[in-house]
Write an enzyme that holds these catalytic residues in place. Structure first.
Site: not given
Length: 485
Positions: A79, A154, A178
Site C-alpha cells: 500500500k 482505504s 481499511s
C-alpha cells in the site's frame, strides 16, 4: 491453472521442486498486470526492474542448494502509505506526489528480508481516509468482480491486486476497517492484527492510536505465513509490543470442536443487507456442524463506536497532517505572497475534499471550547467499547459478524453522502477502538459479489482466529473462487 492464480504455499511447493523459477512467477504476475491493470487500476507505481533482480537472487539461492523461506520469490504489493526507500510513496495524495522516502518501513524491510518480490505500490483512499478508494488523488480502482463497483477502502488497491491476480499477497493498513472491508468486497482474506503486534515505523500516520498494518492473502495458510514475517517487536516503534515470536502455522488444525463463538446482535441489526445476513447465517450453520458452539450475545455500546471513532481519528489526523506544509517535502505552491499564504495554498491545493473534511472535524473537536464535550467524551466511550469486548471474551473464544453491511456498491453511489460512506465501517470500527485482532474471510457470493465474514479475537490471540477461519475455509469453497475480468 495460471501461476498468478495460485496461493503462496502452492507456488512455494513448485519452487522447491524446481518445477518453476521465482522469475517465472514474477513474469506471470507482470503479464497479468499488462492484461488487466487498465481495467482494475490497482497500482500507483510498478517496480518491475527491482522485482526481477530480487526474483533472480532467489533463483540463485535455489540453484546453490540453499534453503528458502516459505514466502521467498512470492510477489507482494505494498500500500502506498508505507515508506519504500528510493521508491515514490504518495499516500494517493497530490501533496506527496513527488515524495521519495530515504528509508523503508519496518514491515517492508521484513518483507525484503523474507526474499519476497515487491511488485509495486497500490492505490488507496488519500491518506487512508475512505471506504471505496474513490478519494485517491490520482485515479479510481475498480472491483475485479464487477468493474462498475468499488473495491472498498482505504486499501482498495491492495485488495483488488490480490483478487485480480496482480499480486499473490499484499500489505495494507487498517484504521477503522481499511483492510477487512476491501477484503470482504473483493473476496480475499484480510487481517488487522492486534495493535502493537506489527511495527508502524515507516507507515505514514493517519490516526496513530488506531492504525495497524496487515496482510491480504488468497487463503488462511498464506495469512499465517505472512504474519510470521511481519509480526514482532520493533525498537523503532514505541507502541510495538515486546512479545515472543509465534509460529502462526501451528494454529491451522482444522479442528474447532467445543469452541465458543458469540454473535453480537448489534452487528446483525437493520442496516445489514438481507443477502449478506443470509450468507453469515449459512456460515454460522457450517461452524455449528463443525463442532463450534455459536450463540447470540450483546455488545451494548456498539452504537457509540462510530461517533467516537470519527472524533478520535479526525483529532489525531488533524495533528498528524499538520506536517504537510509545503516547507520540508511534497507539494509547494510557488506563487504565494508570504509564508502563511504558502502554507494555506499548499494545503488547500494538495489535500482532497475528504482529507480537508476530516482535518476540520478533528481541529474543531480539539479546540478549546469543545475538547471536553467531544474528544474527551469519545475517549471515555472508547473505554466502554473495550470493556464490552473484555466481558465478551471472558465467555467466548471469538466473536463473529458480517465484515461489511453490504456487498460492493456502484462507483459514485455514495460520493456525495459521507455519512452513508462512513456506515460502511460500522462492523469494523469497534475492533480498532479496542485494539484487538480481526480477520475477514469470504463466505459466499450474493449476486456474484463476494460477502465477507469477520472474526474478532482477544488481544494477541490471532491464532484462535486463524484456527476458526482455516477450519471454515477447509470445509467450504469460498476462498477458491476467482473473478473473471
Amino acid at each position: 491453472m495460471d501461476l498468478f492464480q495460485l496461493t503462496a504455499h502452492q507456488l512455494h511447493q513448485l519452487l522447491t521442486k524446481k518445477e518453476i523459477s521465482a522469475l517465472d512467477i514474477t513474469e506471470a504476475v507482470y503479464n497479468r498486470i499488462e492484461q488487466v491493470e487498465d481495467k482494475v487500476k490497482s497500482y500507483l507505481t510498478l517496480t518491475r526492474e527491482q522485482a526481477e533482480i530480487k526474483a533472480r537472487q532467489v533463483d540463485q539461492k535455489i540453484a546453490a542448494g540453499e534453503s528458502i523461506g516459505p514466502l521467498a520469490g512470492i510477489p507482494i504489493a505494498i500500500k502506498d502509505n508505507m515508506c519504500t526507500q528510493g521508491i515514490r510513496t504518495t499516500c494517493a495524495s497530490k501533496i506527496l506526489y513527488n515524495f521519495v522516502p530515504p528509508y523503508s518501513a519496518t514491515s517492508v524491510e521484513k518483507v525484503y528480508t523474507a526474499d519476497m518480490v515487491m511488485v509495486g505500490k497500490t492505490n488507496m483512499d488519500e491518506f487512508a481516509m475512505g471506504s471505496s478508494t474513490e478519494n485517491s488523488g490520482f485515479h479510481l480502482t475498480h472491483n475485479p468482480w464487477d468493474l462498475d463497483r468499488v473495491p472498498g477502502g482505504s486499501s482498495g488497491g491492495s485488495a483488488a491486486a490480490v483478487a485480480a491476480g496482480e499480486a499473490i499477497i499484499s500489505l495494507g493498513s487498517d484504521t477503522g476497517g481499511s483492510i477487512r472491508q476491501p477484503a470482504a468486497l473483493c473476496g480475499v482474506v484480510g487481517m488487522k492484527p492486534t495493535y502493537g503486534s506489527v511495527s508502524r515505523y515507516g507507515l505514514v500516520a493517519y490516526a496513530s492510536s488506531l492504525d495497524q498494518i496487515g496482510p491480504f492473502t488468497r487463503d488462511v495458510t498464506d495469512m499465517a505465513h505472512v504474519l510470521n514475517v511481519i509480526c514482532g517487536h520493533d525498537p523503532m516503534d514505541s507502541t510495538s509490543a515486546n512479545l515472543k515470536q509465534t509460529d502462526y502455522t501451528q494454529f491451522l488444525t482444522n479442528d474447532i470442536k467445543g469452541m465458543k463463538i458469540g454473535v453480537p446482535r448489534e452487528y446483525m441489526a437493520d442496516g445489514i443487507d438481507p443477502q449478506v445476513r443470509e450468507k453469515i447465517k449459512a456460515a454460522i450453520q457450517k461452524l455449528t456442524e463443525l463442532g463450534a458452539h455459536v450463540e447470540e450475545t450483546s455488545m451494548p455500546h456498539t452504537d457509540y463506536a462510530m461517533p467516537a471513532y470519527y472524533l478520535i481519528a479526525t483529532a489525531e489526523a488533524s495533528s498528524n497532517l499538520a506536517r504537510y506544509d509545503g516547507v520540508r517535502y511534497g507539494l509547494r505552491v510557488e506563487e504565494a505572497r508570504d509564508l502563511v499564504d504558502m502554507f494555506m495554498r499548499s494545503r488547500s491545493q494538495g489535500f482532497g475534499d475528504e482529507v480537508k473534511r476530516r482535518i476540520m472535524l478533528g481541529t474543531y473537536s480539539l479546540s478549546a471550547g469543545y475538547y471536553d464535550a467531544y474528544y474527551l467524551k469519545a475517549l471515555k466511550v472508547r473505554t466502554l467499547i473495550k470493556q464490552d469486548f473484555d466481558r465478551a471474551f471472558e465467555k467466548y473464544d471469538a466473536l463473529l459478524s458480517p465484515t461489511s453491511p453490504t456487498t460492493a456498491f456502484k462507483i459514485g453511489e455514495m460520493v456525495n453522502d459521507p455519512i452513508q460512506m462512513y456506515l460502511q465501517d460500522v462492523c469494523t470500527i469497534p475492533v480498532n477502538l479496542a485494539g484487538i485482532p480481526a480477520i475477514s474471510l469470504p463466505c459466499g457470493l450474493a449476486n456474484n459479489l463476494p460477502v465477507g465474514l469477520q472474526l474478532m479475537g482477544k488481544a494477541f490471540d490471532e491464532g484462535t482466529l486463524l484456527r476458526i477461519a482455516y477450519t471454515l475455509e477447509q470445509n467450504t469453497e469460498y476462498t477458491r473462487l476467482r473473478p473473471e475480468i
